[in-house]
Write an enzyme that holds these catalytic residues in place. Structure first.
Site, PDB file in Angstrom:
ATOM      1  N   ASP A 198      -0.851   6.451  15.495  1.00  8.96           N
ATOM      2  CA  ASP A 198       0.561   6.070  15.339  1.00  8.96           C
ATOM      3  C   ASP A 198       0.622   4.610  14.904  1.00  8.96           C
ATOM      4  O   ASP A 198      -0.066   3.758  15.490  1.00  8.96           O
ATOM      5  CB  ASP A 198       1.321   6.143  16.680  1.00  8.96           C
ATOM      6  CG  ASP A 198       1.421   7.549  17.237  1.00  8.96           C
ATOM      7  OD1 ASP A 198       1.156   8.491  16.480  1.00  8.96           O
ATOM      8  OD2 ASP A 198       1.749   7.679  18.431  1.00  8.96           O
ATOM      9  N   HIS A 232      20.143   6.898  43.519  1.00  7.69           N
ATOM     10  CA  HIS A 232      19.209   7.924  43.041  1.00  7.69           C
ATOM     11  C   HIS A 232      18.049   8.041  44.041  1.00  7.69           C
ATOM     12  O   HIS A 232      16.986   7.460  43.824  1.00  7.69           O
ATOM     13  CB  HIS A 232      18.675   7.543  41.658  1.00  7.69           C
ATOM     14  CG  HIS A 232      19.696   7.687  40.591  1.00  7.69           C
ATOM     15  ND1 HIS A 232      19.932   8.868  39.941  1.00  7.69           N
ATOM     16  CD2 HIS A 232      20.575   6.801  40.089  1.00  7.69           C
ATOM     17  CE1 HIS A 232      20.909   8.715  39.064  1.00  7.69           C
ATOM     18  NE2 HIS A 232      21.309   7.464  39.139  1.00  7.69           N
ATOM     19  N   CYS A 264      24.595  10.336  42.411  1.00  2.00           N
ATOM     20  CA  CYS A 264      25.257   9.433  41.478  1.00  2.00           C
ATOM     21  C   CYS A 264      26.510  10.073  40.868  1.00  2.00           C
ATOM     22  O   CYS A 264      27.565  10.057  41.487  1.00  2.00           O
ATOM     23  CB  CYS A 264      24.263   8.941  40.425  1.00  2.00           C
ATOM     24  SG  CYS A 264      24.788   7.360  39.728  1.00  2.00           S
ATOM     25  N   LEU A 271       0.177  14.847  26.603  1.00  3.92           N
ATOM     26  CA  LEU A 271      -1.057  15.336  27.247  1.00  3.92           C
ATOM     27  C   LEU A 271      -1.047  15.109  28.754  1.00  3.92           C
ATOM     28  O   LEU A 271      -1.930  15.579  29.456  1.00  3.92           O
ATOM     29  CB  LEU A 271      -2.264  14.569  26.694  1.00  3.92           C
ATOM     30  CG  LEU A 271      -2.684  14.845  25.259  1.00  3.92           C
ATOM     31  CD1 LEU A 271      -3.837  13.940  24.875  1.00  3.92           C
ATOM     32  CD2 LEU A 271      -3.088  16.300  25.117  1.00  3.92           C
ATOM     33  N   GLU A 294      -2.154   2.179  30.198  1.00  2.00           N
ATOM     34  CA  GLU A 294      -1.880   3.424  29.476  1.00  2.00           C
ATOM     35  C   GLU A 294      -1.176   3.067  28.175  1.00  2.00           C
ATOM     36  O   GLU A 294      -0.091   2.486  28.180  1.00  2.00           O
ATOM     37  CB  GLU A 294      -0.978   4.328  30.326  1.00  2.00           C
ATOM     38  CG  GLU A 294      -0.627   5.617  29.618  1.00  2.00           C
ATOM     39  CD  GLU A 294       0.490   6.398  30.308  1.00  2.00           C
ATOM     40  OE1 GLU A 294       0.796   6.132  31.497  1.00  2.00           O
ATOM     41  OE2 GLU A 294       1.072   7.261  29.645  1.00  2.00           O
ATOM     42  N   GLY A 309      27.073  13.108  40.707  1.00  2.90           N
ATOM     43  CA  GLY A 309      27.358  14.197  41.646  1.00  2.90           C
ATOM     44  C   GLY A 309      28.084  13.698  42.893  1.00  2.90           C
ATOM     45  O   GLY A 309      28.846  14.445  43.528  1.00  2.90           O
ATOM     46  N   GLU A 366      16.032  10.311  44.522  1.00  5.08           N
ATOM     47  CA  GLU A 366      14.831  10.956  43.967  1.00  5.08           C
ATOM     48  C   GLU A 366      13.815   9.928  43.491  1.00  5.08           C
ATOM     49  O   GLU A 366      12.616  10.212  43.438  1.00  5.08           O
ATOM     50  CB  GLU A 366      15.213  11.906  42.825  1.00  5.08           C
ATOM     51  CG  GLU A 366      15.668  11.272  41.508  1.00  5.08           C
ATOM     52  CD  GLU A 366      17.143  10.864  41.474  1.00  5.08           C
ATOM     53  OE1 GLU A 366      17.747  10.719  42.555  1.00  5.08           O
ATOM     54  OE2 GLU A 366      17.688  10.669  40.374  1.00  5.08           O
TER      55      GLU A 366
HETATM   56  N1  GLN Z   1      28.318   7.974  34.778  1.00  5.31           N
HETATM   57  C1  GLN Z   1      28.352   7.465  36.101  1.00  5.31           C
HETATM   58  C2  GLN Z   1      28.426   5.954  36.164  1.00  5.31           C
HETATM   59  O1  GLN Z   1      28.136   5.289  35.216  1.00  5.31           O
HETATM   60  C3  GLN Z   1      27.166   7.960  36.894  1.00  5.31           C
HETATM   61  C4  GLN Z   1      25.888   7.397  36.411  1.00  5.31           C
HETATM   62  C5  GLN Z   1      24.694   8.190  36.856  1.00  5.31           C
HETATM   63  O2  GLN Z   1      24.832   9.310  37.303  1.00  5.31           O
HETATM   64  N2  GLN Z   1      23.513   7.617  36.734  1.00  5.31           N
HETATM   65  O3  GLN Z   1      28.759   5.408  37.175  1.00  5.31           O
END
Ligand code: GLN
Length: 589
Positions: A178, A546, A417, A45, A171, A419, A548
């Site tokens: 459940d 990361h 990461c 929701l 939350e 990438g 993001e």
């Molecule tokens: N698989 C890669 C690692 O363990 C990258 C991990 C990820 O992208 N969070 O280092």
């Protein structure tokens, strides 16, 4: 009896009393109020969005708020959950791997959270069983009520002490009814009983069905869901109706009548174009004032703070609305069909779009069958590409092919990461001539393992909570693209979740061929940001982290802002290159 007396009567653990409410040191009854949000009818929701938006309304009034998500599952954290089923794993600065809702809270409240803001049944039961082994229950049989519920209450009060919050927003995961969440709801009932009147506000979030065959809203499922809450002793103070369109007066009246909630406290929370306009929508409906009223918090409100906060926040929503033009960013990935798997990346792109005055469209690219022959066609409509984090072998060669295309065609690229690791592999193979270069995660016997398991990870067995996790400082190399993205700051902080890294013995060879490692760990040779010099590529950046996870609406992450900026330029350049020339047109007409 006032709350303080009541609490001192029940907090002692002894054989004589049936009450059980262990009080953390420093807990001041009455100082912190609690808002509980329950979901009825169905999951999904947007409880997290609702709860965080309401928390934001109160934060804007100058109150200190602390959210907590209570998960019913027995996993200790979310780290071992499949993002296909549960959405992305959100990593906090302290390394806690948790539900994606924590990301919503951090973005909405612009606040860094910690493991105190997240718990699971696995954590609760672990604590109860550890206490049992220590003999802390003084000969009692350990029961769901009061001991397990006592542990839940204890977690909520610990958060109240640590955060000095005026209001803790709780939350409760899942849906009323459940089995695995039932004891959380019971703990909510108990805490309201212990803390006394005006200490807790119960909000039932429900769903109003609108079957297309009928074309009108129906409230029966919502009524039954709320009845489930009443049956376990929770009388909601507020009902919020999720619906596609605004909930009608008729529906709201029915719900009011069936659940003893005044009609002016039955609110519509219908779908909106962006989650960031929801706080304003709740405020417009008077939901914030209802909570202030129920919890007797009027004296703690600061109207000037609210005016300032609203102006700042609405500035963001206005930027979103005013955005002209659109760029398309391709995201490659295994979980391409599920937007929840990449929730934070999608959000970070929205933030970066607003910062650049454009809307960002996302094109999902499944790389499983992508080849050198088809890559050009697959990427023809994007002005930038992200290869996000991931694990395992599937689709990796296709991703590497995309990266090669981006590098060779000046297409803006951000590697996150996995990438980042794949950008290193691609460069090692195709620029450094290290044939067969790979990650040992993909090919353990490859001739050039440019990406290998971190030394600290080699000894570890099992998969839970043992990656290199959480916030780390990153040193930025001066005079690089990274330095300009981060405004020449000597370091930044990023969040990590990985097991593999660039093998330090390949760093020199890679750098000699033109890839720059512009961000490094302060104390170890762990490469954390890479780039190709800006005179050779408009935007080719990767990070082992990361980014993001730390992008916020009012503080968009520079790596995403940079990507979208480069995408806008790329769009301009390709449009200019393909536009028919005015003179040519004249001749042909
Ligand atoms: N698989 C890669 C690692 O363990 C990258 C991990 C990820 O992208 N969070 O280092």
């Amino acid at each position: 009896m006032d709350a303080e007396k009541m609490l001192s009567a029940i907090s002692g653990v002894s054989e004589e009393t049936e009450f059980y409410a262990p009080m953390p040191a420093g807990y001041k009854p009455g100082r912190t109020k609690f808002v509980f949000v329950f979901g009825t009818v169905m999951s999904g929701l947007g409880k997290g969005i609702f709860s965080s938006s309401l928390a934001k309304c109160l934060q804007d009034k100058g109150l200190t708020v602390a959210p907590i998500k209570l998960e019913g599952y027995l996993n200790i954290d979310s780290g071992t959950l499949n993002p296909y089923r549960h959405g992305e794993v959100f990593v906090l600065d302290d390394g806690m791997e948790c539900d994606m809702d924590l990301g919503t809270y951090e973005r909405m409240l612009d606040q860094d959270l910690s493991r105190l803001n997240f718990t699971t049944s696995g954590q609760i039961f672990t604590r109860v069983l550890e206490k049992e082994r220590r003999g802390s229950y003084l000969g009692r049989d350990v029961q769901m009520i009061p001991h397990v519920t006592g542990e839940v209450k204890s977690r909520l009060r610990e958060l109240a002490v640590a955060s000095h919050a005026d209001v803790v927003f709780v939350e409760i995961g899942g849906t009323v009814g459940d089995v695995e969440n039932a004891y959380y709801i019971e703990a909510a009932r108990e805490i309201a009983f212990e803390e006394g009147p005006n200490s807790c506000c119960f909000v039932a979030l429900t769903y109003i069905l609108e079957p297309p065959t009928l074309g009108e809203q129906k409230s029966k499922a919502a009524q039954l869901g709320i009845r489930g809450l009443l049956a376990v002793g929770i009388q909601p103070h507020i009902i919020a109706c999720r619906a596609r369109k605004p909930a009608t007066r008729k529906v709201r009246e029915k719900l009011a009548l069936y659940s003893n909630v005044p009609i002016d406290r039955v609110f519509s929370m219908h779908d909106r174009e962006s989650v960031y306009v929801i706080p304003e929508m709740l405020r417009g409906a008077g939901l914030d004032l209802a909570v202030i009223d129920i919890l007797h918090l009027g004296e703690r409100v600061d109207p000037d703070a609210e005016a300032r906060a609203r102006q700042e926040w609405n500035g963001y929503s206005e930027k979103l609305k005013a955005a002209s033009g659109e760029v398309t960013i391709g995201i490659t990935g295994k979980y391409t069909s599920l937007r929840d798997s990449y929730a934070s990346i999608i959000q970070a792109l929205e933030h970066a779009g607003a910062a650049n005055g454009v809307r960002v469209r996302i094109d999902w690219i499944d790389t499983s069958d992508l080849t050198a022959e088809t890559v050009g066609e697959s990427l023809a409509h994007v002005q930038g590409i992200i290869v996000p984090g991931g694990f395992g072998v599937r689709g990796t060669e296709g991703k590497i092919t995309c990266i090669q295309y981006a590098r060779e065609h000046g297409l803006p690229y951000l590697g996150i990461c996995y990438g980042f690791q794949m950008a290193v592999i691609e460069f090692a193979r195709n620029v450094c001539g290290l044939e067969g270069a790979n990650s040992t995660e993909i090919d353990p016997d490859c001739p050039h393992p440019v990406i290998d398991i971190l030394p600290e990870q080699k000894q570890i067995e099992g998969l839970g909570g043992n990656m290199r996790l959480g916030g780390r400082d990153v040193l930025i190399r001066p005079n690089t693209m990274a330095a300009s993205l981060f405004n020449k700051a000597p370091e930044t902080r990023l969040r990590f979740r990985h097991r593999y890294e660039v093998d330090p013995k390949y760093i020199d060879a890679i750098e000699q061929h033109g890839m720059i490692f512009s961000g490094k760990a302060p104390d170890y040779p762990i490469m954390q940001i890479l780039e190709i010099a800006s005179d050779k590529h408009p935007y080719f950046v990767g990070t082992q982290a990361h980014p993001e996870l730390s992008s916020r609406p009012l503080r968009p992450h520079p790596m995403f802002v940079g990507l979208v900026r480069a995408a806008v330029t790329y769009q301009g350049a390709t449009a200019a290159a393909t536009a028919p020339r005015a003179s040519a047109k004249t001749v042909s007409s």
